[in-house]
Design a protein around this motif. Structure first.
Motif: not given
Length: 424
Positions: A376-384, A292-309
């Motif tokens: 974003p490709g990365q989770h960073s202060h400058l990217t945000i 059994t092989v277990t692999e670790n993964h990660s991804e950056p998530i960045l979203g901006f909430e809008l005032p309307a649909w």
């Protein structure tokens, strides 16, 4: 080399390591004793509260921030000081500081063989004649720099720089902060702190009450982003649409919420998860086995909430697909736009919007319901910060009639002058 010789060498190496470790421990204890003999306090593992009030580089940037050995006390004039080891993604070293009588705007003073600090965003201002050559001054408001750098302050700065390779000094709220103090020797550190206190005395004597900044709650802050908040962990965010749902052991880390000015609020974090699979292999005896092989993964998530649909719309850099065709071939060659509603896409991606996109090419993003999700490709202060400035400019260029068609009375984002965005 015989096996006996190898054993002897290994024993000698281990012994040398043990001796070196004992010497290091003894020296450290002697050093700590020398600090305490001066009436100073030494803290081996300070909490983050030690630097929570500090928000300018090297503080205020990055998500992984760690204070270490800390020295605290008071100078002969009673001025509180702190010398602390600090590590982040962008800088690692020692910082010395004394407390000022007022919270003041940021000011950067660099002299000698030192370089400006990473991440500083300030305007260079002329150095006053009293400082002489080789000094660099940075401030958000040149008028503030002029009022701080009185002849008395310049005299104390020149005295501090004499005999040193350089001085890298800043004002961070009510702290006068200098990089790389001579912390290894208490007999050198003491006079250095006394000299830094004389600079603070001169600044306190200047007429700066009109520049006093409001008190802020002690918390992890972000440079030039006062409305960003460190959350840390919030696994309720795992239900958001962009989060990969396959695998197991899902978790969040480095969660940031906030907004910039009157731009849309955002959430940014790193999503972690694992996947497990069974694979076959052949062992040393030629038999087929499984593991059994277990692999670790990660991804950056960045979203901006809008005032309307909003209808679904996606903007990516041009790849193999062309997407919707617009009247600008230069835009079509650079971007691929897909949309649920072609009319909505044409309303939003008008000629002025195309100019903005081409002048400030973003990472891929998509509008889905009441969110804008970036890749974003990365989770960073400058990217945000870059994506936050970009999406504010993008949304401010959406025509009023579009917002009204979406149920709002007017545009929620007034026009901005965002011809040049901060670097990603």
């Amino acid at each position: 080399m015989s096996s006996t010789t190898v054993v002897v060498v290994l024993v000698l190496l281990v012994a040398a390591g043990i001796v070196w470790g004992i010497v290091a421990i003894v020296r450290r204890q002697q050093y700590i004793k020398s600090l305490r003999q001066r009436g100073w306090t030494f803290v081996n593992s300070p909490t983050f509260d030690a630097v929570a009030r500090l928000g300018n580089p090297p503080f205020g940037i990055g998500f992984r921030r760690r204070p270490d050995d800390q020295i605290m006390g008071r100078t002969s004039s009673g001025r509180a000081f702190q010398v602390i080891e600090y590590t982040s993604e962008h800088w690692s070293g020692w910082v010395g500081m004394v407390t000022l009588s007022r919270r003041l705007p940021e000011l950067w003073i660099t002299g000698g063989q030192t370089q400006p600090r990473f991440g500083v965003a300030a305007t260079g201002v002329p150095s006053p004649p009293q400082l002489g050559a080789g000094w660099q001054i940075g401030a958000l408001d040149p008028a503030f720099a002029a009022e701080v750098l009185t002849p008395q302050v310049c005299e104390r700065l020149n005295a501090m720089a004499a005999g040193q390779r350089g001085v890298n000094l800043s004002i961070d709220a009510d702290q006068l902060v200098v990089l790389e103090p001579p912390r290894k020797d208490a007999d050198l550190l003491g006079p250095w702190l006394e000299q830094l206190a004389t600079v603070a005395d001169a600044i306190d004597s200047a007429s700066l009450d009109s520049w006093i900044m409001p008190e802020l709650p002690p918390r992890l802050t972000f440079y030039h982003h006062p409305d960003w908040h460190w959350i840390g962990v919030d696994d309720s965010l795992l239900n958001l649409p962009p989060v990969t749902q396959s695998g197991h052991d899902h978790s969040t880390s480095e969660v940031i919420r906030g907004r910039d000015g009157d731009g849309p609020p955002f959430v940014a974090f790193t999503h972690h998860w694992k996947t497990t699979r069974t694979e076959s292999y052949t062992d040393s005896e030629g038999r087929t086995q499984t593991r059994t092989v277990t692999e670790n993964h990660s991804e950056p998530i960045l979203g901006f909430e809008l005032p309307a649909w909003m209808p679904w719309l996606q903007v990516n850099r041009r790849g193999f697909g062309r997407g919707i065709s617009f009247e600008s071939e230069a835009f079509n060659d650079q971007f691929a736009v897909s949309a649920q509603d072609a009319k909505f896409a044409y309303d939003v991606i008008h000629p002025r919007q195309m100019e903005y996109l081409m002048a400030n090419p973003p990472v891929g993003f998509r509008i889905a319901d009441n969110w804008v999700w970036f890749s974003p490709g990365q989770h960073s202060h400058l990217t945000i910060a870059h994506c936050s400035a970009f999406i504010h400019g993008f949304l401010s260029r959406i025509p009023r009639f579009v917002w009204r068609d979406l149920g709002l009375s007017d545009t929620p984002y007034p026009p901005l002058d965002t011809a040049v965005l901060p670097p990603a």
